[in-house]
Write a protein that holds these residues in place. Structure first.
Motif, PDB file in Angstrom:
ATOM      1  N   ASP A  58      11.931   7.070 114.679  1.00 41.68           N
ATOM      2  CA  ASP A  58      12.738   7.140 115.893  1.00 41.68           C
ATOM      3  C   ASP A  58      14.228   6.973 115.597  1.00 41.68           C
ATOM      4  O   ASP A  58      15.066   7.659 116.181  1.00 41.68           O
ATOM      5  CB  ASP A  58      12.283   6.086 116.899  1.00 41.68           C
ATOM      6  N   ILE A  59      14.555   6.076 114.680  1.00 38.70           N
ATOM      7  CA  ILE A  59      15.958   5.877 114.295  1.00 38.70           C
ATOM      8  C   ILE A  59      16.496   7.125 113.612  1.00 38.70           C
ATOM      9  O   ILE A  59      17.592   7.608 113.939  1.00 38.70           O
ATOM     10  CB  ILE A  59      16.113   4.640 113.394  1.00 38.70           C
ATOM     11  N   ALA A  60      15.747   7.667 112.657  1.00 38.23           N
ATOM     12  CA  ALA A  60      16.189   8.877 111.954  1.00 38.23           C
ATOM     13  C   ALA A  60      16.377  10.023 112.946  1.00 38.23           C
ATOM     14  O   ALA A  60      17.381  10.750 112.887  1.00 38.23           O
ATOM     15  CB  ALA A  60      15.188   9.256 110.869  1.00 38.23           C
ATOM     16  N   THR A  61      15.456  10.166 113.865  1.00 32.99           N
ATOM     17  CA  THR A  61      15.550  11.223 114.880  1.00 32.99           C
ATOM     18  C   THR A  61      16.799  11.043 115.732  1.00 32.99           C
ATOM     19  O   THR A  61      17.542  12.001 115.977  1.00 32.99           O
ATOM     20  CB  THR A  61      14.300  11.231 115.777  1.00 32.99           C
ATOM     21  N   ASP A  62      17.067   9.819 116.154  1.00 33.75           N
ATOM     22  CA  ASP A  62      18.243   9.549 116.978  1.00 33.75           C
ATOM     23  C   ASP A  62      19.535   9.881 116.232  1.00 33.75           C
ATOM     24  O   ASP A  62      20.423  10.536 116.777  1.00 33.75           O
ATOM     25  CB  ASP A  62      18.235   8.091 117.433  1.00 33.75           C
ATOM     26  N   VAL A  63      19.642   9.437 114.991  1.00 32.58           N
ATOM     27  CA  VAL A  63      20.866   9.687 114.212  1.00 32.58           C
ATOM     28  C   VAL A  63      21.045  11.181 113.952  1.00 32.58           C
ATOM     29  O   VAL A  63      22.134  11.732 114.147  1.00 32.58           O
ATOM     30  CB  VAL A  63      20.856   8.893 112.884  1.00 32.58           C
ATOM     31  N   ILE A  64      19.997  11.855 113.518  1.00 32.72           N
ATOM     32  CA  ILE A  64      20.102  13.282 113.187  1.00 32.72           C
ATOM     33  C   ILE A  64      20.403  14.120 114.427  1.00 32.72           C
ATOM     34  O   ILE A  64      21.253  15.005 114.398  1.00 32.72           O
ATOM     35  CB  ILE A  64      18.810  13.787 112.508  1.00 32.72           C
ATOM     36  N   THR A  65      19.732  13.837 115.537  1.00 27.98           N
ATOM     37  CA  THR A  65      19.876  14.710 116.703  1.00 27.98           C
ATOM     38  C   THR A  65      21.021  14.338 117.633  1.00 27.98           C
ATOM     39  O   THR A  65      21.546  15.210 118.327  1.00 27.98           O
ATOM     40  CB  THR A  65      18.565  14.757 117.524  1.00 27.98           C
ATOM     41  N   ASN A  66      21.435  13.069 117.640  1.00 28.38           N
ATOM     42  CA  ASN A  66      22.432  12.640 118.618  1.00 28.38           C
ATOM     43  C   ASN A  66      23.795  12.286 118.041  1.00 28.38           C
ATOM     44  O   ASN A  66      24.716  12.007 118.806  1.00 28.38           O
ATOM     45  CB  ASN A  66      21.905  11.441 119.423  1.00 28.38           C
ATOM     46  N   GLU A  67      23.913  12.257 116.727  1.00 26.04           N
ATOM     47  CA  GLU A  67      25.210  11.995 116.093  1.00 26.04           C
ATOM     48  C   GLU A  67      25.622  13.232 115.311  1.00 26.04           C
ATOM     49  O   GLU A  67      24.805  14.119 115.061  1.00 26.04           O
ATOM     50  CB  GLU A  67      25.113  10.782 115.153  1.00 26.04           C
ATOM     51  N   SER A  68      26.884  13.286 114.925  1.00 28.49           N
ATOM     52  CA  SER A  68      27.373  14.385 114.093  1.00 28.49           C
ATOM     53  C   SER A  68      28.346  13.812 113.071  1.00 28.49           C
ATOM     54  O   SER A  68      29.326  13.154 113.447  1.00 28.49           O
ATOM     55  CB  SER A  68      28.052  15.446 114.958  1.00 28.49           C
ATOM     56  N   HIS A  69      28.053  14.051 111.789  1.00 26.20           N
ATOM     57  CA  HIS A  69      28.882  13.521 110.707  1.00 26.20           C
ATOM     58  C   HIS A  69      29.208  14.639 109.721  1.00 26.20           C
ATOM     59  O   HIS A  69      28.452  15.597 109.570  1.00 26.20           O
ATOM     60  CB  HIS A  69      28.158  12.381 109.984  1.00 26.20           C
ATOM     61  N   TYR A  70      30.325  14.492 109.046  1.00 25.95           N
ATOM     62  CA  TYR A  70      30.724  15.468 108.043  1.00 25.95           C
ATOM     63  C   TYR A  70      29.849  15.385 106.793  1.00 25.95           C
ATOM     64  O   TYR A  70      29.460  16.397 106.237  1.00 25.95           O
ATOM     65  CB  TYR A  70      32.195  15.265 107.638  1.00 25.95           C
ATOM     66  N   LEU A  71      29.545  14.179 106.346  1.00 28.70           N
ATOM     67  CA  LEU A  71      28.851  13.990 105.075  1.00 28.70           C
ATOM     68  C   LEU A  71      27.415  13.526 105.269  1.00 28.70           C
ATOM     69  O   LEU A  71      27.142  12.636 106.086  1.00 28.70           O
ATOM     70  CB  LEU A  71      29.586  12.962 104.212  1.00 28.70           C
TER      71      LEU A  71
END
Length: 95
Positions: A58-71
């Motif tokens: 759930d954490i990985a899904t939230d970070v990947i789908t709801n955040e945006s990072h350059y690196l």
């Protein structure tokens, strides 16, 4: 100590340095490896004495789908930071 593996978790998100990468979803395939002391759970047979593996996903899904990072390193760090909030985890790898 035991090791918990979540291998080949496929998620979609918008991360990268290039403008297109930040606007078009891409597939990210993650492996999460956590070292955990499972002895308390083995003795008590209680769910609250172990780690919640679903929470990792759930954490990985939230970070990947709801955040945006350059690196991608930042993406992995954000996932690790949140998973490591659980003090039962001794060490963690996100690749």
């Amino acid at each position: 100590m035991d090791t918990v593996f979540l291998n080949g978790l496929s998620l979609h998100g918008k991360h990268g340095v290039m403008e297109r990468e930040r606007h078009v979803e891409q597939e990210f395939i993650l492996d999460i490896v956590a070292d955990v002391d499972t002895r308390p759970a083995a003795h008590s047979d209680q769910l609250n004495d172990t780690v919640d593996y679903v929470r990792f996903r759930d954490i990985a899904t939230d970070v990947i789908t709801n955040e945006s990072h350059y690196l991608i390193e930042r993406v992995a760090e954000r996932i690790a930071e949140r998973i490591l909030e659980d003090r039962k985890i001794i060490s963690l790898s996100v690749t």
